[in-house]
Design an enzyme around this catalytic site. Structure first.
Site, PDB file in Angstrom:
ATOM      1  N   ASP A   1      -2.562  -8.650  11.438  1.00 20.59           N
ATOM      2  CA  ASP A   1      -3.665  -9.005  10.787  1.00 20.59           C
ATOM      3  C   ASP A   1      -4.313 -10.475  11.680  1.00 20.59           C
ATOM      4  OD1 ASP A   1      -3.948  -6.852   9.158  1.00 20.59           O
ATOM      5  OD2 ASP A   1      -2.727  -8.292   7.628  1.00 20.59           O
TER       6      ASP A   1
ATOM      7  N   ARG B   1       2.613  -4.858  16.968  1.00 26.35           N
ATOM      8  CA  ARG B   1       1.368  -4.547  16.652  1.00 26.35           C
ATOM      9  C   ARG B   1       0.392  -5.815  17.013  1.00 26.35           C
ATOM     10  NH1 ARG B   1       1.699  -3.023  10.271  1.00 26.35           N
ATOM     11  NH2 ARG B   1       2.537  -5.114  10.473  1.00 26.35           N
TER      12      ARG B   1
ATOM     13  N   SER C   1       0.835  -1.272   0.074  1.00 24.94           N
ATOM     14  CA  SER C   1       0.051   0.000   0.037  1.00 24.94           C
ATOM     15  C   SER C   1       1.009   1.205   0.141  1.00 24.94           C
ATOM     16  CB  SER C   1      -0.926   0.013   1.303  1.00 24.94           C
ATOM     17  OG  SER C   1      -0.264  -0.225   2.227  1.00 24.94           O
TER      18      SER C   1
ATOM     19  N   HIS D   1      -1.957  -8.927   1.849  1.00 27.40           N
ATOM     20  CA  HIS D   1      -1.568  -7.682   2.407  1.00 27.40           C
ATOM     21  C   HIS D   1      -2.834  -7.379   3.457  1.00 27.40           C
ATOM     22  CE1 HIS D   1       0.118  -3.910   3.226  1.00 27.40           C
ATOM     23  NE2 HIS D   1      -0.460  -3.030   2.148  1.00 27.40           N
TER      24      HIS D   1
ATOM     25  N   HIS E   1       5.539 -12.957   7.501  1.00 26.88           N
ATOM     26  CA  HIS E   1       6.127 -11.612   7.080  1.00 26.88           C
ATOM     27  C   HIS E   1       7.002 -11.588   5.955  1.00 26.88           C
ATOM     28  CE1 HIS E   1       6.220  -7.132   7.184  1.00 26.88           C
ATOM     29  NE2 HIS E   1       5.084  -7.165   7.630  1.00 26.88           N
TER      30      HIS E   1
HETATM   31  N1  NMX Z   1       1.152 -20.198   5.964  1.00 28.08           N
HETATM   32  C1  NMX Z   1       1.612 -21.014   4.925  1.00 28.08           C
HETATM   33  N2  NMX Z   1       2.660 -20.666   3.892  1.00 28.08           N
HETATM   34  C2  NMX Z   1       3.116 -19.369   4.058  1.00 28.08           C
HETATM   35  C3  NMX Z   1       2.876 -18.467   4.972  1.00 28.08           C
HETATM   36  C4  NMX Z   1       1.885 -18.842   5.742  1.00 28.08           C
HETATM   37  N3  NMX Z   1       1.315 -17.742   6.862  1.00 28.08           N
HETATM   38  N4  NMX Z   1       3.897 -17.512   4.924  1.00 28.08           N
HETATM   39  C5  NMX Z   1       4.581 -17.869   4.166  1.00 28.08           C
HETATM   40  N5  NMX Z   1       4.370 -18.988   3.679  1.00 28.08           N
HETATM   41  C6  NMX Z   1       5.061 -19.818   2.445  1.00 28.08           C
HETATM   42  C7  NMX Z   1       4.779 -18.687   1.154  1.00 28.08           C
HETATM   43  O1  NMX Z   1       3.727 -18.941   0.770  1.00 28.08           O
HETATM   44  C8  NMX Z   1       5.988 -19.263   0.180  1.00 28.08           C
HETATM   45  O2  NMX Z   1       5.703 -20.362  -0.160  1.00 28.08           O
HETATM   46  P1  NMX Z   1       6.027 -20.652  -1.673  1.00 28.08           P
HETATM   47  O3  NMX Z   1       7.682 -20.839  -1.453  1.00 28.08           O
HETATM   48  O4  NMX Z   1       5.493 -22.129  -2.121  1.00 28.08           O
HETATM   49  O5  NMX Z   1       5.793 -19.743  -2.685  1.00 28.08           O
HETATM   50  C9  NMX Z   1       7.223 -19.414   1.437  1.00 28.08           C
HETATM   51  O6  NMX Z   1       6.353 -19.771   2.563  1.00 28.08           O
HETATM   52  C10 NMX Z   1       8.257 -18.444   1.586  1.00 28.08           C
HETATM   53  O7  NMX Z   1       7.628 -17.417   1.694  1.00 28.08           O
HETATM   54  P2  NMX Z   1       8.305 -16.148   2.685  1.00 28.08           P
HETATM   55  O8  NMX Z   1       9.590 -15.455   2.122  1.00 28.08           O
HETATM   56  O9  NMX Z   1       8.472 -16.575   4.143  1.00 28.08           O
HETATM   57  O10 NMX Z   1       6.959 -15.006   2.525  1.00 28.08           O
HETATM   58  P3  NMX Z   1       6.695 -13.602   1.708  1.00 28.08           P
HETATM   59  O11 NMX Z   1       7.817 -12.669   2.200  1.00 28.08           O
HETATM   60  O12 NMX Z   1       6.962 -14.340   0.264  1.00 28.08           O
HETATM   61  O13 NMX Z   1       5.459 -13.331   2.109  1.00 28.08           O
HETATM   62  C11 NMX Z   1       3.511 -12.953   3.499  1.00 28.08           C
HETATM   63  C12 NMX Z   1       4.831 -12.675   3.062  1.00 28.08           C
HETATM   64  C13 NMX Z   1       2.843 -12.113   4.774  1.00 28.08           C
HETATM   65  C14 NMX Z   1       2.790 -12.576   1.970  1.00 28.08           C
HETATM   66  C15 NMX Z   1       3.073 -14.226   3.742  1.00 28.08           C
HETATM   67  O14 NMX Z   1       3.936 -14.697   4.983  1.00 28.08           O
HETATM   68  C16 NMX Z   1       1.832 -14.708   3.835  1.00 28.08           C
HETATM   69  O15 NMX Z   1       1.026 -15.315   2.666  1.00 28.08           O
HETATM   70  N6  NMX Z   1       1.312 -14.956   5.179  1.00 28.08           N
HETATM   71  C17 NMX Z   1      -0.176 -15.036   5.213  1.00 28.08           C
HETATM   72  C18 NMX Z   1      -1.003 -13.856   4.553  1.00 28.08           C
HETATM   73  C19 NMX Z   1      -0.861 -12.735   5.763  1.00 28.08           C
HETATM   74  O16 NMX Z   1      -0.916 -12.818   6.744  1.00 28.08           O
HETATM   75  N7  NMX Z   1      -0.677 -11.709   5.141  1.00 28.08           N
HETATM   76  C20 NMX Z   1      -0.743 -10.076   6.098  1.00 28.08           C
HETATM   77  C21 NMX Z   1       0.455  -9.597   6.036  1.00 28.08           C
HETATM   78  C22 NMX Z   1       0.507  -8.434   6.822  1.00 28.08           C
HETATM   79  N8  NMX Z   1      -0.199  -7.157   6.205  1.00 28.08           N
HETATM   80  O17 NMX Z   1      -1.038  -6.678   6.761  1.00 28.08           O
HETATM   81  O18 NMX Z   1       0.046  -6.838   4.967  1.00 28.08           O
HETATM   82  C1  MLT Z   2       1.997  -3.809   6.411  1.00 25.34           C
HETATM   83  O1  MLT Z   2       1.797  -3.268   7.506  1.00 25.34           O
HETATM   84  O2  MLT Z   2       2.174  -2.935   5.523  1.00 25.34           O
HETATM   85  C2  MLT Z   2       2.201  -5.168   6.500  1.00 25.34           C
HETATM   86  O3  MLT Z   2       2.694  -5.676   7.774  1.00 25.34           O
HETATM   87  C3  MLT Z   2       3.030  -5.781   5.171  1.00 25.34           C
HETATM   88  C4  MLT Z   2       4.556  -5.146   5.153  1.00 25.34           C
HETATM   89  O4  MLT Z   2       4.985  -4.447   5.794  1.00 25.34           O
HETATM   90  O5  MLT Z   2       5.066  -5.873   4.110  1.00 25.34           O
END
Ligand code: NMX
Ligand code: MLT
Length: 435
Positions: free
Chosen positions: A372, A326, A241, A271, A317
């Protein structure tokens, strides 16, 4: 007392010269090498963007202008009788780097009250949308359609100097932030409450009035919303964002275009939308397992989620490598105000078991909860059960951080963003050593 605009100018004008001098002297300094993995992998970890309002440390979490969340809870002005910081005060801090006095905070509250009415045409645009339009889509449209009011766009057409861009941008930002609660409340009331109309209460601060316009008048909910609006406000510049708002703004698109773009990114399930997904997932747990699950049931459910190829929402994350402060701030709130809440107990049980499971699963680099994972349970406790709406609350808060940065970008004369892309063929031919 000096106005926010004067205080901002006092900070920004010397920094404009400082940045110029800094780059003249050190502009060629190499700060990062980029690997192919990073170029193909979401640009993770590349330090290539300056962002003033906040800074994220992977182990410690966020600091807003150098202050941790517990420090903000201690130092920022509060509502009379309240314990949580006022979001208006945080906005002043983000803009100037200084903790505001009560008087300085009250000036922003008063200014936002003055500008906060929802224009009729915005209500009409929203009323033209089908009721099953996602609240984030409505919110983004509600922001975008106000672009006709942009002072920056009007002055740009008339031909203002680049060094003055920040003044009309600040004008737009103040109006936009002032109106956001009314836009969000309109989306909430038309989508879930038969389009009831609740007039703003001029006696209330920004957060409390927002709660009031959505029909929530308990003091505890007001406190929750103030805290919520503070902690979601900024998470340095690389998140989707923030980065989107900056990118769109870098083309000199005004604050309305820029924020609407940022909100479209916040609406993604990886996100900000994760906050609604967490609640949806917990409700599924409760429905499938009948009431409060046992730890064993929960462990099985977590594994089933992972084995079906889905993510555990609210966990993981891109930068953090520890529990998000948070999340902890919201947990503290729950321990204080709703320790016996059934959903809070499930959220706590997930906190106990999910990190271990994610570690065993072996994919996520960070097995700990993010912001979240907690917010929905607090909102449901006070009766806000419409979880598709939660990301709109996140958006009202995030607007403060990303719009602060937009005013700074205009002040410092930030150029249009334009990184260089390449094809796989180009990478093979140019980046790989032959022989
Ligand atoms: N559950 C299952 N698998 C996960 C999770 C999770 N919560 N988090 C990461 N992974 C997987 C990810 O999908 C990836 O798999 P692949 O290699 O098959 O593509 C692998 O672990 C490596 O990912 P990371 O490098 O640890 O995470 P990345 O930096 O790519 O993504 C998020 C970060 C936040 C997108 C990821 O942790 C996620 O999808 N979390 C769940 C959704 C979430 O809670 N999002 C909110 C973030 C905060 N916000 O407000 O923005
Ligand atoms: C945010 O608050 O924007 C989320 O935690 C995602 C991030 O920092 O990448």
């Amino acid at each position: 007392m000096k106005t926010l605009k004067q205080r901002f100018a006092e900070k920004m004008l010397p920094m404009r010269d400082e940045v110029k001098g800094f780059l003249q002297e050190h502009g060629d300094t190499v700060i990062h090498e980029v690997t192919l993995q990073q170029a193909f992998g979401g640009m993770r970890g590349i330090k290539c963007m300056a962002w003033e309002p906040s800074l994220l440390d992977p182990l410690e979490g966020i600091r807003f202008r150098g202050y941790t969340i517990p420090e903000l809870q201690q130092k920022l002005p509060k509502a009379p009788g309240g314990n949580e910081p006022l979001p208006e005060a945080l906005f002043f801090l983000l803009m100037t780097g200084d903790i505001p006095t009560d008087e300085e905070t009250a000036e922003i509250t008063a200014e936002w009250k003055k500008r906060g009415e929802l224009p009729d045409y915005v209500a009409q645009v929203l009323d033209s949308l089908p009721l099953d339009t996602h609240p984030m889509t409505q919110f983004s449209i509600g922001i975008l359609c106000q672009q006709r009011d942009s002072v920056f766009a009007a002055q740009y057409r008339e031909g203002i100097k680049k060094t003055d861009y920040w003044e009309s941008t600040l004008e737009d930002v103040m109006t936009l932030l002032a109106r956001l609660p009314a836009v969000a409340a309109k989306v909430y009331n038309r989508t879930y409450k038969n389009d009831r109309k609740i007039a703003p209460d001029p006696k209330l601060d920004w957060g409390a009035n927002f709660a009031h316009m959505m029909g929530y008048n308990k003091e505890e909910f007001r406190e929750l919303l103030r805290l919520y609006l503070v902690i979601h406000a900024d998470h340095e510049g690389g998140n989707v964002s923030a980065h989107t708002t900056r990118l769109v703004g870098s083309a000199l698109s005004d604050a309305y275009y820029s924020l609407s773009g940022g909100m479209n990114g916040l609406a993604g399930p990886l996100h900000g939308l994760a906050n609604q997904e967490v609640l949806r997932w917990i409700m599924e747990v409760k429905e499938k397992l009948g009431g409060t699950p046992t730890k064993e049931d929960l462990v099985k459910f977590l594994w089933d989620t992972l084995n079906s190829g889905q993510v555990i929402p609210g966990y993981g994350h891109a930068v953090l490598r520890k529990t998000d402060p948070r999340y902890m701030a919201q947990r503290e709130f729950a321990l204080k105000h709703l320790p016996d809440d059934e959903i809070f107990k499930v959220v706590s049980m997930i906190f106990e078991v999910a990190p271990g499971i994610l570690e065993k699963h072996g994919k996520a680099k960070n097995p700990w909860p993010n912001v979240d994972a907690h917010s929905g349970c607090l909102l449901v406790h006070y009766g806000m059960t419409e979880y598709d709406f939660y990301t709109v609350l996140f958006g009202c808060s995030r607007a403060m951080g990303v719009l602060t940065s937009l005013v700074w970008d205009r002040g410092l004369g930030a150029p249009i963003e334009r990184p260089k892309s390449f094809t796989l063929q180009f990478a093979k031919e140019n980046f790989i050593k032959k022989g």
